[in-house]
Design a protein around this motif. Structure first.
Motif, PDB file in Angstrom:
ATOM      1  N   ALA A   1       0.873  -1.243   0.067  1.00 58.45           N
ATOM      2  CA  ALA A   1      -0.207   0.238  -0.029  1.00 58.45           C
ATOM      3  C   ALA A   1       0.726   1.548  -0.012  1.00 58.45           C
ATOM      4  O   ALA A   1       1.013   2.253  -0.822  1.00 58.45           O
ATOM      5  N   LEU A   2       2.528   1.248   0.706  1.00 56.64           N
ATOM      6  CA  LEU A   2       3.103   2.515   0.776  1.00 56.64           C
ATOM      7  C   LEU A   2       3.434   2.594  -0.101  1.00 56.64           C
ATOM      8  O   LEU A   2       3.499   4.047  -1.006  1.00 56.64           O
ATOM      9  N   GLU A   3       3.866   1.011  -1.412  1.00 58.32           N
ATOM     10  CA  GLU A   3       4.801   1.852  -2.267  1.00 58.32           C
ATOM     11  C   GLU A   3       3.642   1.815  -3.515  1.00 58.32           C
ATOM     12  O   GLU A   3       3.981   2.687  -3.545  1.00 58.32           O
ATOM     13  N   TYR A   4       2.293   1.586  -3.017  1.00 53.30           N
ATOM     14  CA  TYR A   4       1.778   2.176  -4.161  1.00 53.30           C
ATOM     15  C   TYR A   4       1.167   3.848  -4.215  1.00 53.30           C
ATOM     16  O   TYR A   4       1.586   4.634  -5.122  1.00 53.30           O
ATOM     17  N   LEU A   5       1.298   4.502  -2.755  1.00 53.88           N
ATOM     18  CA  LEU A   5       1.364   5.611  -2.352  1.00 53.88           C
ATOM     19  C   LEU A   5       1.917   6.812  -3.207  1.00 53.88           C
ATOM     20  O   LEU A   5       2.219   7.234  -3.425  1.00 53.88           O
ATOM     21  N   HIS A   6       3.489   5.932  -3.214  1.00 49.92           N
ATOM     22  CA  HIS A   6       4.615   6.627  -2.632  1.00 49.92           C
ATOM     23  C   HIS A   6       5.499   6.388  -4.564  1.00 49.92           C
ATOM     24  O   HIS A   6       5.875   7.443  -4.815  1.00 49.92           O
TER      25      HIS A   6
END
Length: 393
Positions: free
Chosen positions: A336-341
């Motif tokens: 999820a964090l990879e997608y956001l960043h």
């Protein structure tokens, strides 16, 4: 009770009757040999005018009989309650021919004014001949009331008259008209308020986005008017409530609180701008929003298995019972964090990553939530001005 006989009278006995009694004294006792006696007013009676040959003429003289309880005044007698003769519900009446008083029942009461408990209330409603009533009779102490039936007017004791058909129609029609006008005015004002909130909350722009617009009444019914037992959690800006739509769709409603409208709109617009950019299986999905309230409401998909914080600290939880489950939740959070960043357009930094903001669904899948502190990264931007955000500690 001693009663003194007082009047201008005296007992006159004919001396002649003692010698020549009619009926030979058969109708009198031995102690009194007179033939007959009578009461007479000594001021007007003249013995010389009375013929002894017969019974006295009824018109021969005026007799006055009057009695009193005491020769005191009503005021003085009433000061001594032990000797005062008048009982409950009575009047004290003065003698017309001298000093002293007598007692009588008050109007609307009957009985002996000298004996306890005194005079008793008359039930006028039980005697319609003496106390007429053409309507509904109600007994009161010493009196009674008589009200006309519904739809009639007047004094019920003398008669009731019905309202004219025109009068009834006018009054009824006027009342109904006022009620209808009031209801219509309330509906119009409420709609104007909702429309104003919708425009001020950016509804004209957001209604063209791929997001559902919920009604205020719809969400209030779904959350049972935001009942406390529907509360899922509470943060710095508001509370999240569980709701159920008529088609059994479950949802989570974020309701802001405790800040002014300008700050609320800024927080809302920031979060809605972030969430509208997101489309990932490990990020909580925005279902829609409500713009009719003074402060907008955000509607998310309902995540049924609570927060990661709860399962870490609950020893009975089975969601994280193996290292495999723990690594999977960590990997899904990282995705999820990879997608956001890196993959979102534009990219963003969540800004408040913590176990309370990571939710788990019924399959234990991790879902990132709460984008109120997120920051968008503009194209070509290399440095980000950062400040302390999220939860201290």
């Amino acid at each position: 009770m001693s009663v003194r006989m007082r009047a201008h009278m005296e007992l006159l006995v004919s001396p002649h009757a003692m010698k020549c009694s009619m009926n030979n004294h058969r109708n009198v006792s031995d102690f009194n040999p007179c033939g007959y006696a009578f009461l007479a007013d000594k001021r007007t009676f003249k013995a010389s005018d009375w013929q002894l040959s017969g019974l006295p003429d009824g018109n021969a003289s005026d007799a006055v009989i009057e009695w009193v309880v005491e020769t005191k005044s009503c005021e003085k007698a009433g000061m001594n309650t032990s000797s005062y003769a008048c009982r409950n519900n009575t009047n004290c009446n003065y003698s017309k021919n001298g000093q002293g008083y007598r007692c009588s029942c008050k109007d609307g009461f009957t009985g002996n004014p000298y004996l306890l408990p005194g005079c008793q209330d008359i039930d006028e409603c039980a005697d319609r001949q003496r106390y007429p009533c053409k309507g509904k009779c109600k007994n009161t102490p010493g009196n009674y009331t008589c009200s006309c039936p519904l739809g009639m007017r007047g004094d019920g004791k003398t008669g009731c008259q019905g309202f004219g058909i025109a009068t009834i129609a006018s009054v009824t029609g006027g009342t109904i008209s006022l009620v209808i006008i009031g209801v219509l005015l309330y509906i119009v004002l409420r709609k104007l308020r909702k429309d104003k909130n919708f425009r001020e909350n950016g509804g004209m722009v957001l209604k063209h986005q791929r997001v559902r617009i919920f009604g205020e009444a719809e969400l209030a019914k779904a959350t049972e008017n935001y009942n406390d037992h529907k509360k899922l959690g509470e943060g710095g800006f508001g509370c999240v409530y569980k709701g159920v739509l008529p088609d059994n769709t479950q949802l989570a409603v974020k309701k802001f609180k405790g800040v002014d409208r300008a700050q609320m709109n800024e927080e809302f617009q920031h979060e809605i701008g972030m969430v509208l950019q997101v489309n990932h299986k490990n990020v909580v999905k925005l279902l829609g929003l409500c713009l009719q309230t003074k402060v907008p409401l955000l509607v998310y998909e309902f995540i049924s298995n609570g927060t990661l914080f709860h399962h870490i600290h609950d020893k009975k939880s089975q969601v994280l019972r193996t290292w495999t489950d723990r690594l999977r939740v960590a990997a899904e959070t990282a995705l999820a964090l990879e997608y956001l960043h890196s993959l979102a357009n534009p990219p963003m930094i969540h800004g408040d990553v913590k176990t309370v903001n990571i939710l788990l669904d019924e399959d234990g899948t991790a879902k990132m939530a709460d984008f109120g502190a997120s920051v968008l990264i503009s194209p070509g931007q290399t440095d980000i001005a950062t400040k302390i955000q999220g939860t201290f500690g």
